[in-house]
Design a protein around this motif. Structure first.
Motif, PDB file in Angstrom:
ATOM      1  N   ALA A   1      94.273 -91.896 -26.446  1.00  0.00           N
ATOM      2  CA  ALA A   1      94.128 -90.412 -25.910  1.00  0.00           C
ATOM      3  C   ALA A   1      93.216 -90.553 -24.901  1.00  0.00           C
ATOM      4  O   ALA A   1      93.141 -89.833 -23.675  1.00  0.00           O
ATOM      5  N   VAL A   2      92.030 -90.698 -25.325  1.00  0.00           N
ATOM      6  CA  VAL A   2      90.747 -90.720 -24.378  1.00  0.00           C
ATOM      7  C   VAL A   2      90.856 -91.438 -23.206  1.00  0.00           C
ATOM      8  O   VAL A   2      90.659 -91.235 -21.990  1.00  0.00           O
ATOM      9  N   GLN A   3      91.324 -92.787 -23.267  1.00  0.00           N
ATOM     10  CA  GLN A   3      91.768 -93.739 -22.203  1.00  0.00           C
ATOM     11  C   GLN A   3      92.783 -93.078 -21.182  1.00  0.00           C
ATOM     12  O   GLN A   3      92.487 -93.147 -20.037  1.00  0.00           O
ATOM     13  N   THR A   4      93.865 -92.419 -21.894  1.00  0.00           N
ATOM     14  CA  THR A   4      94.951 -91.952 -20.891  1.00  0.00           C
ATOM     15  C   THR A   4      94.300 -90.670 -20.122  1.00  0.00           C
ATOM     16  O   THR A   4      94.655 -90.580 -18.878  1.00  0.00           O
ATOM     17  N   VAL A   5      93.434 -89.748 -20.776  1.00  0.00           N
ATOM     18  CA  VAL A   5      92.724 -88.494 -20.139  1.00  0.00           C
ATOM     19  C   VAL A   5      91.845 -89.114 -19.018  1.00  0.00           C
ATOM     20  O   VAL A   5      92.193 -88.475 -17.839  1.00  0.00           O
ATOM     21  N   TYR A   6      91.152 -90.109 -19.296  1.00  0.00           N
ATOM     22  CA  TYR A   6      90.302 -90.456 -18.283  1.00  0.00           C
ATOM     23  C   TYR A   6      91.347 -91.118 -17.035  1.00  0.00           C
ATOM     24  O   TYR A   6      90.774 -90.918 -15.808  1.00  0.00           O
ATOM     25  N   ARG A   7      92.071 -92.085 -17.414  1.00  0.00           N
ATOM     26  CA  ARG A   7      92.943 -92.619 -16.278  1.00  0.00           C
ATOM     27  C   ARG A   7      93.405 -91.477 -15.583  1.00  0.00           C
ATOM     28  O   ARG A   7      93.535 -91.667 -14.220  1.00  0.00           O
ATOM     29  N   GLU A   8      94.321 -90.633 -16.253  1.00  0.00           N
ATOM     30  CA  GLU A   8      95.085 -89.670 -15.497  1.00  0.00           C
ATOM     31  C   GLU A   8      94.272 -88.581 -14.836  1.00  0.00           C
ATOM     32  O   GLU A   8      94.454 -88.273 -13.436  1.00  0.00           O
ATOM     33  N   ALA A   9      92.843 -88.346 -15.131  1.00  0.00           N
ATOM     34  CA  ALA A   9      91.847 -87.549 -14.228  1.00  0.00           C
ATOM     35  C   ALA A   9      91.476 -88.173 -13.210  1.00  0.00           C
ATOM     36  O   ALA A   9      91.413 -87.491 -12.158  1.00  0.00           O
ATOM     37  N   MET A  10      91.247 -89.596 -13.303  1.00  0.00           N
ATOM     38  CA  MET A  10      90.787 -90.151 -12.139  1.00  0.00           C
ATOM     39  C   MET A  10      91.796 -90.322 -10.779  1.00  0.00           C
ATOM     40  O   MET A  10      91.357 -90.400  -9.845  1.00  0.00           O
ATOM     41  N   ILE A  11      93.062 -90.327 -11.440  1.00  0.00           N
ATOM     42  CA  ILE A  11      94.111 -90.661 -10.702  1.00  0.00           C
ATOM     43  C   ILE A  11      94.543 -89.252  -9.805  1.00  0.00           C
ATOM     44  O   ILE A  11      94.532 -88.885  -8.581  1.00  0.00           O
ATOM     45  N   ALA A  12      94.730 -88.214 -10.569  1.00  0.00           N
ATOM     46  CA  ALA A  12      95.163 -86.964 -10.205  1.00  0.00           C
ATOM     47  C   ALA A  12      94.107 -86.254  -9.102  1.00  0.00           C
ATOM     48  O   ALA A  12      94.364 -85.249  -8.360  1.00  0.00           O
ATOM     49  N   THR A  13      92.839 -86.541  -9.564  1.00  0.00           N
ATOM     50  CA  THR A  13      91.722 -85.797  -8.649  1.00  0.00           C
ATOM     51  C   THR A  13      91.381 -86.717  -7.267  1.00  0.00           C
ATOM     52  O   THR A  13      90.440 -86.377  -6.524  1.00  0.00           O
ATOM     53  N   ARG A  14      92.358 -88.045  -7.002  1.00  0.00           N
ATOM     54  CA  ARG A  14      92.434 -88.805  -6.087  1.00  0.00           C
ATOM     55  C   ARG A  14      90.785 -89.250  -5.773  1.00  0.00           C
ATOM     56  O   ARG A  14      90.126 -89.355  -4.751  1.00  0.00           O
ATOM     57  N   GLN A  15      90.135 -89.762  -7.009  1.00  0.00           N
ATOM     58  CA  GLN A  15      88.844 -90.547  -7.019  1.00  0.00           C
ATOM     59  C   GLN A  15      89.011 -91.976  -6.746  1.00  0.00           C
ATOM     60  O   GLN A  15      88.073 -92.603  -6.620  1.00  0.00           O
ATOM     61  N   LEU A  16      90.223 -92.478  -6.614  1.00  0.00           N
ATOM     62  CA  LEU A  16      90.663 -94.125  -6.233  1.00  0.00           C
ATOM     63  C   LEU A  16      91.106 -94.241  -4.970  1.00  0.00           C
ATOM     64  O   LEU A  16      91.421 -93.388  -4.130  1.00  0.00           O
ATOM     65  N   GLN A  17      90.568 -95.339  -4.507  1.00  0.00           N
ATOM     66  CA  GLN A  17      90.630 -95.752  -3.261  1.00  0.00           C
ATOM     67  C   GLN A  17      91.839 -96.510  -3.022  1.00  0.00           C
ATOM     68  O   GLN A  17      92.156 -97.513  -3.500  1.00  0.00           O
ATOM     69  N   VAL A  18      92.873 -96.111  -2.127  1.00  0.00           N
ATOM     70  CA  VAL A  18      94.136 -96.872  -1.718  1.00  0.00           C
ATOM     71  C   VAL A  18      94.049 -96.954  -0.033  1.00  0.00           C
ATOM     72  O   VAL A  18      94.273 -96.012   0.586  1.00  0.00           O
ATOM     73  N   SER A  19      93.543 -98.071   0.443  1.00  0.00           N
ATOM     74  CA  SER A  19      93.450 -98.192   1.709  1.00  0.00           C
ATOM     75  C   SER A  19      93.878 -99.744   2.117  1.00  0.00           C
ATOM     76  O   SER A  19      94.258-100.480   1.339  1.00  0.00           O
ATOM     77  N   PHE A  20      93.846 -99.875   3.537  1.00  0.00           N
ATOM     78  CA  PHE A  20      94.231-101.281   4.139  1.00  0.00           C
ATOM     79  C   PHE A  20      93.295-102.446   3.357  1.00  0.00           C
ATOM     80  O   PHE A  20      93.724-103.256   2.784  1.00  0.00           O
TER      81      PHE A  20
END
Length: 262
Positions: free
Chosen positions: A201-220
């Protein structure tokens, strides 16, 4: 996740490209036989139902799911579920089935966070659109084709296999609801009665919060460069493996999708 989200998308694309390259002959055979009326008339291709009926049965439910998804998540651009559920599913089903037949292997947890990465290329800001995905039926096609082939080899009717799948699916859903109710009556989920669920549950919340708030880099730099790098590595390893050197291409791919122990 900040470091590996983009490269893992690149690794997934590289794996797809390599497996398609490895199974290119089988994939070409599937496509030519599917499109060739003459070969179907001569019996080169085994079909359970006529091709035009198969296309209708695939297209209509896909369109219905796309429209339903658009109603439920209107903020997501319509082109994305169309590409994901209609176009990508169709070609990925053919590719993955040919890959399983040629390579005998499909990576676990594949294709990973593909939908979430695709949403990054839209202006969407929210939570639901990232984690409520439209159907990608491509992963079911390889195993189902394998089961149909096994049924034919022992003289069973493929239609009996389809009936078994439908009955088994309905029964599993019913039993699953009963089992879930049973476990919830013992203790809330997550809770200390189920320690793994607390961690997940903690792992899922952390992962989904990172993705949904666009804190991850997706670039060339974070996607394409790792994709090219891994594709070259897989080609080299495959060449060495074909010359009898004790190294496994499948082992390299497995290492990208299987967590280490310890």
């Amino acid at each position: 996740m900040r470091v590996w989200f983009g490269p893992q998308l690149g690794f997934t694309l590289a794996t797809v490209l390599f497996l398609v390259f490895k199974a290119r002959r089988a994939l070409f055979t599937v496509l030519t036989e599917l499109l060739s009326i003459e070969k179907r008339k001569k019996g080169y291709t085994t079909t359970l139902i006529p091709l035009h009926i198969s296309i209708i049965l695939f297209t209509i439910p896909s369109i219905i799911t796309i429209l339903l998804y658009k109603i439920l998540v209107p903020e997501i651009p319509i082109w994305l579920p169309i590409f994901y559920s209609l176009i990508l599913t169709f070609f990925a089903s053919l590719a993955f089935t040919a890959i399983l037949g040629e390579a005998g292997f499909m990576p676990p947890n594949f294709p990973g966070n593909l939908w979430q990465a695709l949403v990054y290329f839209t202006p969407y800001n929210g939570y639901t659109g990232f984690f409520f995905e439209p159907p990608l039926a491509a992963m079911s096609a390889p195993s189902f084709s394998q089961h149909v082939k096994a049924a034919l080899s022992i003289g069973l009717k493929p239609t009996d296999l389809i009936k078994t799948w439908i009955i088994g699916s309905l029964l599993s859903q019913f039993i699953g609801i009963i089992a879930l109710d049973f476990f919830w009556r013992i203790a809330q989920i997550p809770s200390s009665a189920y320690p793994m669920t607390v961690f997940n549950a903690v792992q899922t919340v952390y992962r989904e919060a990172m993705i949904a708030t666009r804190q991850l880099q997706v670039s060339f730099n974070t996607v394409v460069i790792p994709m090219i790098f891994l594709f070259i590595i897989l080609l080299i390893v495959n060449t060495l493996e074909s010359k009898g050197i004790l190294i496994s291409t499948i082992g390299v791919i497995m290492g990208l999708y299987v967590a280490s122990i310890g």
